[in-house]
Design an enzyme around this catalytic site. Structure first.
Site, PDB file in Angstrom:
ATOM      1  N   GLY A   1      36.972  35.498  35.470  1.00 27.11           N
ATOM      2  CA  GLY A   1      38.058  35.659  36.440  1.00 27.11           C
ATOM      3  C   GLY A   1      37.747  34.917  37.723  1.00 27.11           C
ATOM      4  O   GLY A   1      38.059  35.382  38.820  1.00 27.11           O
TER       5      GLY A   1
ATOM      6  N   ARG B   1      40.669  33.167  40.803  1.00 24.27           N
ATOM      7  CA  ARG B   1      41.457  33.789  41.886  1.00 24.27           C
ATOM      8  C   ARG B   1      40.649  34.909  42.519  1.00 24.27           C
ATOM      9  O   ARG B   1      39.637  35.342  41.971  1.00 24.27           O
ATOM     10  CB  ARG B   1      42.743  34.409  41.320  1.00 24.27           C
ATOM     11  CG  ARG B   1      43.743  33.416  40.850  1.00 24.27           C
ATOM     12  CD  ARG B   1      45.063  34.072  40.514  1.00 24.27           C
ATOM     13  NE  ARG B   1      45.078  34.694  39.208  1.00 24.27           N
ATOM     14  CZ  ARG B   1      45.569  35.895  38.945  1.00 24.27           C
ATOM     15  NH1 ARG B   1      46.066  36.632  39.904  1.00 24.27           N
ATOM     16  NH2 ARG B   1      45.571  36.377  37.714  1.00 24.27           N
TER      17      ARG B   1
ATOM     18  N   VAL C   1      38.933  37.063  27.824  1.00 29.03           N
ATOM     19  CA  VAL C   1      37.769  37.928  27.584  1.00 29.03           C
ATOM     20  C   VAL C   1      38.108  39.108  26.676  1.00 29.03           C
ATOM     21  O   VAL C   1      37.217  39.790  26.173  1.00 29.03           O
ATOM     22  CB  VAL C   1      37.106  38.447  28.895  1.00 29.03           C
ATOM     23  CG1 VAL C   1      36.622  37.303  29.758  1.00 29.03           C
ATOM     24  CG2 VAL C   1      38.022  39.387  29.653  1.00 29.03           C
TER      25      VAL C   1
ATOM     26  N   ASN D   1      33.731  40.037  36.161  1.00 28.94           N
ATOM     27  CA  ASN D   1      34.695  40.304  37.224  1.00 28.94           C
ATOM     28  C   ASN D   1      36.147  40.354  36.725  1.00 28.94           C
ATOM     29  O   ASN D   1      36.971  41.063  37.298  1.00 28.94           O
ATOM     30  CB  ASN D   1      34.537  39.219  38.296  1.00 28.94           C
ATOM     31  CG  ASN D   1      35.706  39.186  39.258  1.00 28.94           C
ATOM     32  OD1 ASN D   1      35.826  40.033  40.144  1.00 28.94           O
ATOM     33  ND2 ASN D   1      36.611  38.210  39.075  1.00 28.94           N
TER      34      ASN D   1
ATOM     35  N   SER E   1      35.411  49.780  40.075  1.00 26.10           N
ATOM     36  CA  SER E   1      36.436  50.127  41.051  1.00 26.10           C
ATOM     37  C   SER E   1      36.220  51.533  41.604  1.00 26.10           C
ATOM     38  O   SER E   1      35.717  52.416  40.893  1.00 26.10           O
ATOM     39  CB  SER E   1      37.817  50.085  40.378  1.00 26.10           C
ATOM     40  OG  SER E   1      38.814  50.529  41.274  1.00 26.10           O
TER      41      SER E   1
ATOM     42  N   TYR F   1      43.206  52.034  33.493  1.00 25.72           N
ATOM     43  CA  TYR F   1      42.348  51.265  34.402  1.00 25.72           C
ATOM     44  C   TYR F   1      41.177  52.134  34.876  1.00 25.72           C
ATOM     45  O   TYR F   1      40.015  51.726  34.817  1.00 25.72           O
ATOM     46  CB  TYR F   1      43.181  50.771  35.586  1.00 25.72           C
ATOM     47  CG  TYR F   1      42.395  49.972  36.604  1.00 25.72           C
ATOM     48  CD1 TYR F   1      42.162  48.610  36.418  1.00 25.72           C
ATOM     49  CD2 TYR F   1      41.896  50.568  37.757  1.00 25.72           C
ATOM     50  CE1 TYR F   1      41.446  47.876  37.351  1.00 25.72           C
ATOM     51  CE2 TYR F   1      41.183  49.844  38.706  1.00 25.72           C
ATOM     52  CZ  TYR F   1      40.962  48.494  38.494  1.00 25.72           C
ATOM     53  OH  TYR F   1      40.257  47.763  39.416  1.00 25.72           O
TER      54      TYR F   1
ATOM     55  N   LYS G   1      37.202  51.421  33.998  1.00 26.58           N
ATOM     56  CA  LYS G   1      36.171  51.174  35.012  1.00 26.58           C
ATOM     57  C   LYS G   1      35.084  52.256  34.979  1.00 26.58           C
ATOM     58  O   LYS G   1      33.908  51.969  35.225  1.00 26.58           O
ATOM     59  CB  LYS G   1      36.815  51.079  36.397  1.00 26.58           C
ATOM     60  CG  LYS G   1      37.770  49.877  36.554  1.00 26.58           C
ATOM     61  CD  LYS G   1      37.073  48.549  36.352  1.00 26.58           C
ATOM     62  CE  LYS G   1      37.948  47.370  36.760  1.00 26.58           C
ATOM     63  NZ  LYS G   1      37.261  46.075  36.601  1.00 26.58           N
TER      64      LYS G   1
HETATM   65  P1  NAP Z   1      43.147  39.070  40.448  1.00 20.86           P
HETATM   66  O1  NAP Z   1      43.377  38.453  41.774  1.00 20.86           O
HETATM   67  O2  NAP Z   1      44.290  39.669  39.698  1.00 20.86           O
HETATM   68  O3  NAP Z   1      42.403  38.003  39.502  1.00 20.86           O
HETATM   69  C1  NAP Z   1      42.085  38.395  38.190  1.00 20.86           C
HETATM   70  C2  NAP Z   1      41.215  37.334  37.559  1.00 20.86           C
HETATM   71  O4  NAP Z   1      40.858  37.788  36.243  1.00 20.86           O
HETATM   72  C3  NAP Z   1      41.919  36.004  37.384  1.00 20.86           C
HETATM   73  O5  NAP Z   1      40.963  34.968  37.535  1.00 20.86           O
HETATM   74  C4  NAP Z   1      42.423  36.056  35.945  1.00 20.86           C
HETATM   75  O6  NAP Z   1      42.574  34.762  35.345  1.00 20.86           O
HETATM   76  C5  NAP Z   1      41.270  36.824  35.283  1.00 20.86           C
HETATM   77  N1  NAP Z   1      41.661  37.520  34.051  1.00 20.86           N
HETATM   78  C6  NAP Z   1      42.530  38.549  33.913  1.00 20.86           C
HETATM   79  N2  NAP Z   1      42.622  38.902  32.626  1.00 20.86           N
HETATM   80  C7  NAP Z   1      41.770  38.106  31.939  1.00 20.86           C
HETATM   81  C8  NAP Z   1      41.415  37.973  30.576  1.00 20.86           C
HETATM   82  N3  NAP Z   1      41.966  38.750  29.618  1.00 20.86           N
HETATM   83  N4  NAP Z   1      40.519  37.029  30.233  1.00 20.86           N
HETATM   84  C9  NAP Z   1      39.976  36.223  31.170  1.00 20.86           C
HETATM   85  N5  NAP Z   1      40.270  36.279  32.483  1.00 20.86           N
HETATM   86  C10 NAP Z   1      41.163  37.220  32.853  1.00 20.86           C
HETATM   87  O7  NAP Z   1      42.060  40.256  40.537  1.00 20.86           O
HETATM   88  P2  NAP Z   1      40.985  40.621  41.678  1.00 20.86           P
HETATM   89  O8  NAP Z   1      41.655  41.505  42.651  1.00 20.86           O
HETATM   90  O9  NAP Z   1      40.264  39.432  42.133  1.00 20.86           O
HETATM   91  O10 NAP Z   1      40.028  41.564  40.809  1.00 20.86           O
HETATM   92  C11 NAP Z   1      38.771  41.136  40.310  1.00 20.86           C
HETATM   93  C12 NAP Z   1      38.038  42.359  39.798  1.00 20.86           C
HETATM   94  O11 NAP Z   1      37.880  43.300  40.858  1.00 20.86           O
HETATM   95  C13 NAP Z   1      38.772  43.103  38.681  1.00 20.86           C
HETATM   96  O12 NAP Z   1      37.849  43.553  37.714  1.00 20.86           O
HETATM   97  C14 NAP Z   1      39.402  44.282  39.406  1.00 20.86           C
HETATM   98  O13 NAP Z   1      39.627  45.368  38.561  1.00 20.86           O
HETATM   99  C15 NAP Z   1      38.359  44.573  40.455  1.00 20.86           C
HETATM  100  N6  NAP Z   1      38.878  45.304  41.605  1.00 20.86           N
HETATM  101  C16 NAP Z   1      39.866  44.758  42.378  1.00 20.86           C
HETATM  102  C17 NAP Z   1      40.366  45.495  43.454  1.00 20.86           C
HETATM  103  C18 NAP Z   1      41.460  44.967  44.357  1.00 20.86           C
HETATM  104  O14 NAP Z   1      41.971  45.729  45.186  1.00 20.86           O
HETATM  105  N7  NAP Z   1      41.847  43.707  44.256  1.00 20.86           N
HETATM  106  C19 NAP Z   1      39.862  46.779  43.715  1.00 20.86           C
HETATM  107  C20 NAP Z   1      38.848  47.290  42.898  1.00 20.86           C
HETATM  108  C21 NAP Z   1      38.361  46.539  41.853  1.00 20.86           C
HETATM  109  P3  NAP Z   1      43.976  33.917  35.498  1.00 20.86           P
HETATM  110  O15 NAP Z   1      44.128  33.559  36.940  1.00 20.86           O
HETATM  111  O16 NAP Z   1      43.765  32.704  34.653  1.00 20.86           O
HETATM  112  O17 NAP Z   1      45.046  34.850  35.015  1.00 20.86           O
END
Ligand code: NAP
Length: 252
Positions: free
Chosen positions: A12, A15, A62, A88, A144, A157, A161
């Site tokens: 991931g 982004r 993944v 991630n 998370s 979700y 996690k």
């Molecule tokens: P995001 O902006 O939605 O980005 C998600 C990333 O994961 C993207 O690069 C996406 O690729 C990739 N992805 C999603 N599904 C996938 C799959 N099946 N196979 C391969 N790649 C996949 O998310 P984020 O906020 O950066 O979150 C990153 C991590 O932090 C996640 O595990 C999330 O649960 C955790 N987290 C986030 C938050 C928050 O508030 N943002 C809070 C707690 C935990 P594409 O761009 O190609 O789709």
């Protein structure tokens, strides 16, 4: 440089938090693999931000065990091994019990568990033999706050996690004798696409007020903790689940 050409696979990485993680590792001397699912352009843009180095972008879902296997084989073939794995990539799908149809419910659970829990488990399974052959490595899993605080509208979700937290702790015990150090970072809300509907929506101010800092985290704040935990000299942190949630939820 801390990482001095070590290969770091960031799932991931196209982004949000993953992009910031890729940038922080590259700045610390690592060779970064930016894995993405569908947005090649975004992944290429991240590569262009990493500066000099043999960094590459690779596509893989993944949630697909075959693609995970191919991904790891490609990295090893092209870069010679994997020193650090950052699990991630993740999805955050809304599926409240009272209003979600049964078929949709099944789909959400399957996609979420396959991506957020079984995907990281499969990555670990494929990467660990290469780390053992190289004499060790590091794995940082991104979970998370929701695993502890509850996810009433995203129950799969929260469960995924919590499962990944537990997996990380089992792996920390199982892999330390092989020189592989496993840790976990559990963010609260972070300013990314995933959180945008909540931070930019009607309840955005209330969501930000959950932290006494009155804001969500920047992706860089999460990335720095991940890089720290992957750094030499932090070995005794294995098994830790590090909250990076701005004191929005204090668990005992
Ligand atoms: P995001 O902006 O939605 O980005 C998600 C990333 O994961 C993207 O690069 C996406 O690729 C990739 N992805 C999603 N599904 C996938 C799959 N099946 N196979 C391969 N790649 C996949 O998310 P984020 O906020 O950066 O979150 C990153 C991590 O932090 C996640 O595990 C999330 O649960 C955790 N987290 C986030 C938050 C928050 O508030 N943002 C809070 C707690 C935990 P594409 O761009 O190609 O789709």
């Amino acid at each position: 440089m801390i990482f001095d050409g070590d290969v770091v696979l960031v799932t991931g990485g196209s982004r949000g938090i993953g992009r910031a993680v890729a940038r922080e590792f590259a700045a610390a001397g690592a060779t970064v693999v930016v894995q993405y699912r569908q947005d090649r352009q975004a992944a290429e843009k991240v590569l262009s931000e990493l500066g000099p180095g043999a960094h590459i972008a690779l596509q893989a879902d993944v949630a697909d065990p075959g693609q995970v296997q191919n991904l790891v084989e490609s990295v090893v073939e092209r870069l010679g091994g994997i020193g650090v794995l950052v699990n991630n990539a993740g999805v955050y799908e809304r599926h409240p019990v009272p209003t979600t149809g049964y078929a949709e419910w099944q789909e959400s659970w399957r996609r979420t568990i396959d991506t957020n829990l079984i995907g990281p488990a499969n990555l670990v399974h494929r990467v660990v033999p290469h780390m053992i052959a190289a004499g060790g490595g590091r794995i940082v899993n991104v979970t998370s706050r929701g695993a502890f605080r509850g996810e009433p509208e995203h129950p799969a979700y929260g469960a995924s996690k919590a499962g990944l937290n537990s997996l990380s702790q089992s792996l920390a015990q199982a892999l330390a004798p092989h020189g592989i150090y496993v840790t976990t970072v559990a963010p609260g809300f972070v300013e990314t696409d995933m959180a945008a509907p909540y931070l930019d929506g009607a309840d955005g101010a209330a969501v930000r007020a959950q932290s006494p800092l009155g804001r969500a985290a920047s992706p860089e704040e999460i990335a720095r903790v991940i890089v720290f935990l992957a750094s030499p000299g932090t070995e005794y942190a294995i098994g830790a689940i590090v909250d990076v949630n701005g004191a929005s939820y204090l668990r005992s």
